[in-house]
Design a protein around this motif. Sequence first.
Motif, mmCIF file in Angstrom:
data_model
loop_
_atom_site.group_PDB
_atom_site.id
_atom_site.type_symbol
_atom_site.label_atom_id
_atom_site.label_comp_id
_atom_site.label_asym_id
_atom_site.label_seq_id
_atom_site.Cartn_x
_atom_site.Cartn_y
_atom_site.Cartn_z
ATOM 1 N N LEU A 50 -15.670 -0.443 -43.750
ATOM 2 C CA LEU A 50 -16.344 -0.035 -42.524
ATOM 3 C C LEU A 50 -17.254 1.167 -42.722
ATOM 4 O O LEU A 50 -18.040 1.497 -41.830
ATOM 5 C CB LEU A 50 -15.318 0.305 -41.433
ATOM 6 C CG LEU A 50 -14.305 -0.784 -41.092
ATOM 7 C CD1 LEU A 50 -13.352 -0.278 -40.029
ATOM 8 C CD2 LEU A 50 -15.000 -2.050 -40.642
ATOM 9 N N LEU A 51 -17.133 1.839 -43.853
ATOM 10 C CA LEU A 51 -17.869 3.080 -44.072
ATOM 11 C C LEU A 51 -19.006 2.919 -45.062
ATOM 12 O O LEU A 51 -18.942 2.099 -45.968
ATOM 13 C CB LEU A 51 -16.913 4.169 -44.563
ATOM 14 C CG LEU A 51 -15.808 4.576 -43.596
ATOM 15 C CD1 LEU A 51 -14.854 5.561 -44.268
ATOM 16 C CD2 LEU A 51 -16.388 5.161 -42.327
ATOM 17 N N ASP A 52 -20.012 3.751 -44.889
ATOM 18 C CA ASP A 52 -21.172 3.782 -45.767
ATOM 19 C C ASP A 52 -21.478 5.253 -46.043
ATOM 20 O O ASP A 52 -21.622 6.037 -45.102
ATOM 21 C CB ASP A 52 -22.353 3.093 -45.089
ATOM 22 C CG ASP A 52 -23.600 3.132 -45.936
ATOM 23 O OD1 ASP A 52 -24.361 4.120 -45.805
ATOM 24 O OD2 ASP A 52 -23.827 2.195 -46.709
ATOM 25 N N LYS A 177 -18.765 5.116 -33.072
ATOM 26 C CA LYS A 177 -19.418 4.101 -32.239
ATOM 27 C C LYS A 177 -20.115 3.032 -33.075
ATOM 28 O O LYS A 177 -20.401 1.954 -32.582
ATOM 29 C CB LYS A 177 -20.404 4.757 -31.272
ATOM 30 C CG LYS A 177 -19.703 5.529 -30.172
ATOM 31 C CD LYS A 177 -20.687 6.187 -29.231
ATOM 32 C CE LYS A 177 -19.959 6.943 -28.121
ATOM 33 N NZ LYS A 177 -20.893 7.586 -27.180
ATOM 34 N N GLN A 178 -20.361 3.322 -34.332
ATOM 35 C CA GLN A 178 -21.015 2.355 -35.224
ATOM 36 C C GLN A 178 -20.016 1.483 -35.991
ATOM 37 O O GLN A 178 -20.416 0.528 -36.650
ATOM 38 C CB GLN A 178 -21.907 3.090 -36.219
ATOM 39 C CG GLN A 178 -23.064 3.792 -35.568
ATOM 40 C CD GLN A 178 -23.974 4.461 -36.586
ATOM 41 O OE1 GLN A 178 -23.889 4.183 -37.772
ATOM 42 N NE2 GLN A 178 -24.843 5.314 -36.113
ATOM 43 N N LEU A 179 -18.757 1.811 -35.924
ATOM 44 C CA LEU A 179 -17.744 1.087 -36.697
ATOM 45 C C LEU A 179 -17.212 -0.118 -35.939
ATOM 46 O O LEU A 179 -16.835 -0.008 -34.778
ATOM 47 C CB LEU A 179 -16.576 2.010 -37.050
ATOM 48 C CG LEU A 179 -16.924 3.273 -37.836
ATOM 49 C CD1 LEU A 179 -15.668 4.095 -38.087
ATOM 50 C CD2 LEU A 179 -17.616 2.945 -39.134
ATOM 51 N N ASP A 180 -17.171 -1.240 -36.607
ATOM 52 C CA ASP A 180 -16.599 -2.462 -36.026
ATOM 53 C C ASP A 180 -15.228 -2.647 -36.662
ATOM 54 O O ASP A 180 -15.102 -3.214 -37.745
ATOM 55 C CB ASP A 180 -17.499 -3.660 -36.324
ATOM 56 C CG ASP A 180 -16.964 -4.947 -35.745
ATOM 57 O OD1 ASP A 180 -15.930 -4.923 -35.027
ATOM 58 O OD2 ASP A 180 -17.589 -6.001 -35.991
ATOM 59 N N THR A 181 -14.201 -2.169 -35.977
ATOM 60 C CA THR A 181 -12.845 -2.201 -36.543
ATOM 61 C C THR A 181 -12.303 -3.611 -36.711
ATOM 62 O O THR A 181 -11.285 -3.808 -37.375
ATOM 63 C CB THR A 181 -11.878 -1.345 -35.701
ATOM 64 O OG1 THR A 181 -11.848 -1.836 -34.372
ATOM 65 C CG2 THR A 181 -12.296 0.114 -35.724
ATOM 66 N N ARG A 182 -12.954 -4.603 -36.127
ATOM 67 C CA ARG A 182 -12.512 -5.997 -36.304
ATOM 68 C C ARG A 182 -12.782 -6.487 -37.725
ATOM 69 O O ARG A 182 -12.223 -7.485 -38.164
ATOM 70 C CB ARG A 182 -13.240 -6.921 -35.332
ATOM 71 C CG ARG A 182 -12.914 -6.655 -33.892
ATOM 72 C CD ARG A 182 -13.770 -7.480 -32.994
ATOM 73 N NE ARG A 182 -15.176 -7.054 -33.218
ATOM 74 C CZ ARG A 182 -16.225 -7.603 -32.634
ATOM 75 N NH1 ARG A 182 -16.063 -8.606 -31.820
ATOM 76 N NH2 ARG A 182 -17.430 -7.164 -32.873
ATOM 77 N N ALA A 183 -13.639 -5.789 -38.463
ATOM 78 C CA ALA A 183 -14.048 -6.239 -39.796
ATOM 79 C C ALA A 183 -12.979 -6.037 -40.866
ATOM 80 O O ALA A 183 -13.196 -6.360 -42.023
ATOM 81 C CB ALA A 183 -15.334 -5.520 -40.213
ATOM 82 N N ILE A 184 -11.845 -5.516 -40.489
ATOM 83 C CA ILE A 184 -10.766 -5.309 -41.484
ATOM 84 C C ILE A 184 -9.897 -6.536 -41.549
ATOM 85 O O ILE A 184 -9.514 -7.105 -40.607
ATOM 86 C CB ILE A 184 -9.936 -4.063 -41.130
ATOM 87 C CG1 ILE A 184 -10.808 -2.844 -41.310
ATOM 88 C CG2 ILE A 184 -8.720 -3.968 -41.997
ATOM 89 C CD1 ILE A 184 -10.129 -1.551 -41.023
#
Length: 184
Positions: A50-52, A177-184
Amino acid sequence: MIVRGRIVGVGVAALLAAGCGAEAEPVAVPPPAPVAADVVAASSGGACRLLDFGVIEQHAGVRFDVAAASETGDSHTCVVRAGQAALPELTLTVTETSIDAATFTAEVVPGKAAKVSGLGQRAYRRTASAKGALGPVAEVGWLATEGRLATLRYATPQDTDTADAENLTEALITLAKQLDTRAI
C-alpha cells in the motif's frame, strides 16, 4: 630462395616462441561501481504493497528507502526507514475487523485524540509525547469502510519538536486518504 624462406620462418617461429613462453602479468582492473537500485516499498509485500516511498516523501518530507513487512493472523504491518537509521520510522498496520463505528470510537480511539473527518467510517489523530530515546510520535487511526482497522504511526528522533510531530499528523491524514486497505 628456399634457404632464405627457411631462415625467415625459423626467425618468426623463434619470436613467437619467445613471446609465448613468458606469462604476462595480470592487469589490475578496478571493480565495477555498485549499482544503485531504486527498490519500491511494495516489493516487501504485506501492508507494504500500500505504500510508495515517493508518495511518503511527498507528504512527510522524508525519503524512506527500506521496507519490511510482517503478518500475524489478520494483521498486516509495514515498517519503513531511511537506510540504517532507526528513526524516523513509519509504521502502517492494517487489521481485518468486524467492529462498528461506535465500538471503534469507544474502545479503539485513544484518550486525548482528535477526531478526523473524511477518512473511513471514523478516524482519529494524536501526538504522543517523547519517551526515552524516542521523540514525539504522530499517529492516525481509522476504521475503513471495508472492515479494516488501520493505523499510520510516525516515530520521530528524540530531538524533534512536538509541534513538528503534530504537523506530521496532517501529512499522515492526507497519506491515509490515498491508501486502499482492501488491497491487502
